[in-house]
Write an enzyme that holds these catalytic residues in place. Structure first.
Site, short mmCIF file in Angstrom:
data_model
loop_
_atom_site.label_atom_id
_atom_site.label_comp_id
_atom_site.label_asym_id
_atom_site.label_seq_id
_atom_site.Cartn_x
_atom_site.Cartn_y
_atom_site.Cartn_z
CG HIS A 175 84.92 87.52 123.08
ND1 HIS A 175 85.73 86.95 122.13
CD2 HIS A 175 84.15 88.42 122.43
CE1 HIS A 175 85.45 87.47 120.94
NE2 HIS A 175 84.50 88.38 121.10
CE1 TYR A 199 63.43 94.89 130.05
CE2 TYR A 199 64.45 95.48 127.94
CZ TYR A 199 63.90 95.86 129.16
OH TYR A 199 63.79 97.18 129.49
NE ARG A 221 88.18 90.41 115.78
CZ ARG A 221 88.58 91.67 115.94
NH1 ARG A 221 88.10 92.60 115.13
NH2 ARG A 221 89.43 92.00 116.87
#
Length: 914
Positions: free
Chosen positions: A90, A134, A44
């Site tokens: 993921h 968006y 990570r």
């Protein structure tokens, strides 16, 4: 519990009872925590040293590549890419994936952005990006170099979280991404912070690394012997996307050599001080600093009073770049204000690099040689695997072409078998020789060849262009030989690596954005101040300011001068001195005070006296102004009381303050007293001040000079008398003592000046209120023959007239003195200067604020001490029968300041011509 179970429990071993594992809690916690920590570290928080990516970055790039969201395609919704990555690779939530995408698209976050974003992806002000539904995104053009050849089995793949997909363990990464874009991450028990670099510079270091490998021999699999200095000939240091200036090459060297280093990053600013006002314009800010938060913090510092001298802050940034304008007050030095900003705000940041990365499955502190060598080894492996993949493909194609050519020789039999066969499987079996067909000789094609022949239509087999197939086969043979050479030759692989790297640099290489200053950055505000000659003036109402000495033009002796100070109505200048901008100022004051004294009977009475105080200040800390500006009130700079009056400002060089040695400060008072104290007593004087001398009520401090016991003291009174004695004849006293008599005054005369020197060639310049001046050598004080135009002066008997060489040296202090200047009626001496060098310059100040600047060589040297001298400043009316002004102050500019000022002007003129 059995005895065996009891013994296992005592030993700490796990005991399995059915589906339950009995185990000591501390062992379980230790194992679980280590597993968790390693999972965070490896999976990570830390980047892989080969491709410079954390797993989430790698999955985003691969997911967008697999989804077809590449640079040559049109933009697609970010939410679509996030969903594909989350569903396949993921499973940690959509927001973390989108945040990763956003950062990889921000030009101010990554030196070379890997994602091309359309829409609101946040700003350097810290504004959040628009929601993923968006915005639109696709891979940037440079990202293809991270994924290129991934379909050619160049890297290992591993199952995803649910074993439904395969994802790459590392990307092919033709781009040296770990160095180019750096990395930041916090793991468990460790963290990483790797700064970004410039592609062109990193490519130069890689070329050096590869060339050294080839020089040392291909068989050497270890790291080549290249020093950090050699690497730094190419990689100058980090190159931040936001630009700015990096200070401290030592910290960069430590980072490259040991994996850890610290340096400072300072904003790029321009200082403007012209007719449009004083302002600081910020163009670039340190990496990872949010501009809006930085400006809010600066405004808070101004409100609290931590930052002084700032009038307004405006953010004029646009798409063209950052532009923040900080307007500075007229009475403040913009350079000093900028230095305050660097010290107190985020215009200056320290960057502590900690280059942790994953290497061979372990967290390792990476150095620059290790990072470059890891990249070279990884790319060499990719080139080799790619060549192996292409070799297998070429050999397979060549094998099929061999079969087609061989089939053409028995094309009739092949067509007959094809027509006769009941199925495709039978056709392939006959071609392989596994089945026979009557009247046709057996074939010996291989399975791939038989399959290729069977897949072709009969008319394609009958009309096969043999020549074309043979040409293709010949080209494949050449390609196969070349690929085999690549696989067997390390030099070939390294040559390909460099060739591909050069192609990348040609397409994406650019100029460095961050400048590098090799000198480490000191936090002393004075470091930003330019060392230059300045003039400091103080008015009657205690307004003080400094300005460059070149602001006053040179004039001839006797000139009328120019307006030098314009403050508020009825204010006029009282003090003018010259020094270097980095000199230390000791500001001496007089202040009425009262002390209680007990008489013999023990009764207390209040006795008024004058308390002399001293304040410490650096010359550049005085407000900067122009010749006609007010400046700033001195009480805003040092802690003067309302009834305190400045009487003397003594500039001392920084070197003298740091090493006072056996130097003294000599204090002269209006009543002719002198006090000698060690300079070291006044070293740690700050703006709050300390007591310097105690005086009688009708006395006041006139002059303060520095010197040693080897120096001569000359004290001059207003009625034209002077005495000379050795400073050693004055015993040292404490800081608050009153001193002893130096010159015995007559009548209503007062002391007007004191000089201290050990140079017999130094001249004493006396100036009168009516603008007359006379310069006389101190001399040896011995009796010598008088000369006129080089010839001896004879008396009536024809004998040489004798006179004193300069000022006679008195055996003791406290004498009445001898005549040093003849004065006109109503005139008196107002100023006294020592002139060690005729290249010195003088600033003369009148009561009306007129300043004239002349060379010391323009004053006339007189052979006799008691002459009138010559006129140095015109203070008379037009008819020259009366005086309309008077000389109240003067200052000497030493020749070394003059020389520096001339050098600065010459350099400035040369740069303007260029």
């Amino acid at each position: 519990m059995t005895s065996e179970e009891e013994s296992n429990e005592e030993s700490g071993d796990a005991i399995e009872t059915g589906n339950v594992l009995n185990r000591p809690l501390n062992d379980e916690m230790k194992t679980s925590y280590i597993n968790y920590a390693m999972s965070v570290i490896i999976g990570r928080a830390l980047p892989d040293a080969r491709d410079g990516l954390k797993p989430v970055h790698r999955r985003v790039l691969y997911g967008m590549h697999e989804g077809g969201h590449t640079s040559e395609k049109k933009f697609s919704k970010s939410a679509r890419s996030v969903g594909e990555v989350m569903g396949k690779y993921h499973p940690h939530g959509d927001q973390s994936i989108y945040d990763t995408m956003v950062r990889m698209a921000q030009e101010f976050s990554l030196r070379y952005p890997l994602i091309d974003g359309q829409g609101n992806f946040g700003s350097i002000d810290g504004d959040p990006p628009a929601a993923m539904r968006y915005t639109e995104s696709r891979l940037d053009r440079i990202s293809k170099h991270m994924l290129e050849d991934i379909e050619k089995k160049t890297v290992d793949f591993q199952p995803n979280f649910d074993d439904s997909e395969m994802e790459p363990a590392v990307l092919p990464a033709r781009l040296p991404n770990l160095l180019l874009n750096g990395s930041d991450g916090i793991a468990v028990g460790m963290a990483t912070r790797i700064p970004p670099h410039n592609l062109t510079e990193v490519a130069g270091a890689i070329r050096l690394h590869v060339s050294r490998i080839l020089e040392e021999g291909e068989e050497n699999q270890g790291m080549p012997s290249v020093s950090i200095e050699e690497y730094m000939d190419h990689v100058k240091g980090p190159d931040f996307p936001t630009g700015a200036t990096i200070h401290g090459v030592d910290g960069i060297y430590d980072m490259y050599k040991g994996g850890k280093g610290r340096f400072h990053v300072r904003s790029k600013c321009d200082v403007h001080d012209d007719s449009n006002g004083k302002k600081i314009v910020i163009h670039e800010i340190p990496y990872q600093v949010k501009k809006a938060d930085m400006l809010v913090h600066i405004a808070e510092l101004v409100t609290k009073g931590t930052l002084v001298g700032i009038r307004d802050i405006r953010d004029e940034s646009s798409k063209e770049g950052i532009r923040v304008v900080i307007e500075v007050k007229n009475n403040a030095d913009p350079h000093a204000v900028l230095n305050q900003l660097f010290k107190s705000s985020r215009l200056q940041e320290s960057y502590s690099a900690n280059m942790m990365g994953i290497l061979d499955g372990r967290p390792v502190l990476l150095t620059l040689p290790v990072m470059i060598h890891t990249y070279v080894e990884h790319r060499e492996s990719v080139v080799e695997k790619r060549a192996q993949f292409e070799l297998e493909k070429a050999e397979s194609r060549a094998h099929i072409l061999e079969g087609l050519v061989k089939a053409q020789k028995r094309i009739d039999d092949v067509i007959t078998v094809g027509k006769t066969s009941s199925s495709r499987e039978q056709f392939e079996a006959v071609l392989q020789g596994n089945e026979s067909m009557s009247g046709i000789a057996a074939f010996d094609f291989t399975e791939p060849q038989a399959k290729a022949i069977a897949e072709r239509r009969l008319y394609q087999l009958s009309r096969l262009d043999v020549e074309k197939v043979e040409n293709e086969y010949g080209e494949l043979k050449i390609k196969i030989a070349d690929l085999q050479d690549i696989i067997s030759s390390r030099s070939r692989r390294l040559d390909i690596l460099i060739h591909e790297l050069n192609e990348m640099v040609e397409k994406h290489g650019d100029e460095r954005r961050s400048d590098i200053d090799p000198m480490p950055l000191s936090m002393d505000r004075e470091d930003l101040i330019e060392e230059r000659a300045i003039v400091i003036t103080l008015t009657n109402d205690n307004y003080i300011r400094h300005l460059p000495a070149e602001s006053f033009r040179m004039q001839n002796r006797g000139g009328k001068g120019m307006k030098g100070v314009q403050t508020k109505n009825e204010d006029f200048p009282t003090t003018l001195l010259t020094c270097f901008s980095k000199d230390r100022l000791l500001i001496f004051t007089n202040r009425p005070a009262i002390k209680k004294v007990k008489d013999k009977e023990g009764n207390e009475t209040e006795v008024p006296y004058i308390e002399g105080r001293v304040y410490g200040l650096r010359a550049w800390e005085t407000p900067q102004g122009s010749r006609t500006s007010r400046g700033g009130h001195i009480r805003n700079i040092v802690g003067l009381k309302d009834d305190e009056t400045v009487v003397s400002i003594v500039p001392l060089s920084k070197e003298l303050i740091e090493e006072p040695g056996n130097n003294f400060l000599a204090f002269a008072t209006r009543k002719g007293n002198i006090k000698k104290s060690l300079l070291s007593h006044y070293i740690k004087i700050n703006r709050n001040g300390k007591k310097a001398i105690n005086l009688a009520e009708d006395d006041e401090l006139i002059s303060v000079r520095s010197g040693t016991d080897e120096d001569n003291v000359v004290m001059v009174s207003s009625n034209g008398l002077a005495t000379r004695f050795m400073l050693s004849s004055v015993r040292p006293q404490g800081r608050v003592s009153s001193g002893v008599r130096g010159l015995k005054l007559k009548g209503d005369a007062s002391l007007v000046g004191m000089i201290i020197t050990n140079d017999e060639d130094t001249s004493v310049l006396t100036l009168s209120e009516q603008g007359m001046g006379k310069r006389t050598r101190i001399g040896s004080g011995d009796s010598i023959p008088l000369l006129k135009e080089g010839e001896p002066v004879l008396d009536s008997e024809g004998k040489p007239k004798m006179g004193t060489d300069g000022y006679r040296l008195a055996k003791n202090r406290g004498g009445s003195g001898v005549k040093t200047m003849n004065l006109n009626e109503g005139d008196s001496i107002s100023r006294v200067h020592q002139i060690p060098d005729l290249e010195d310059q003088l600033f003369l100040l009148s009561a009306k604020g007129i300043v004239i600047r002349i060379s010391a060589s323009q004053t006339k040297e007189t052979s006799g001490r008691s002459s009138k001298g010559t006129r140095v400043m015109e203070l008379r009316n037009k008819e020259k029968n009366g005086f309309i002004d008077e000389l109240i102050y003067s200052a000497r500019m030493p020749s070394d300041l003059v020389e520096q000022m001339i050098t600065e002007k010459t350099t400035s003129d040369s740069s303007e011509e260029e």
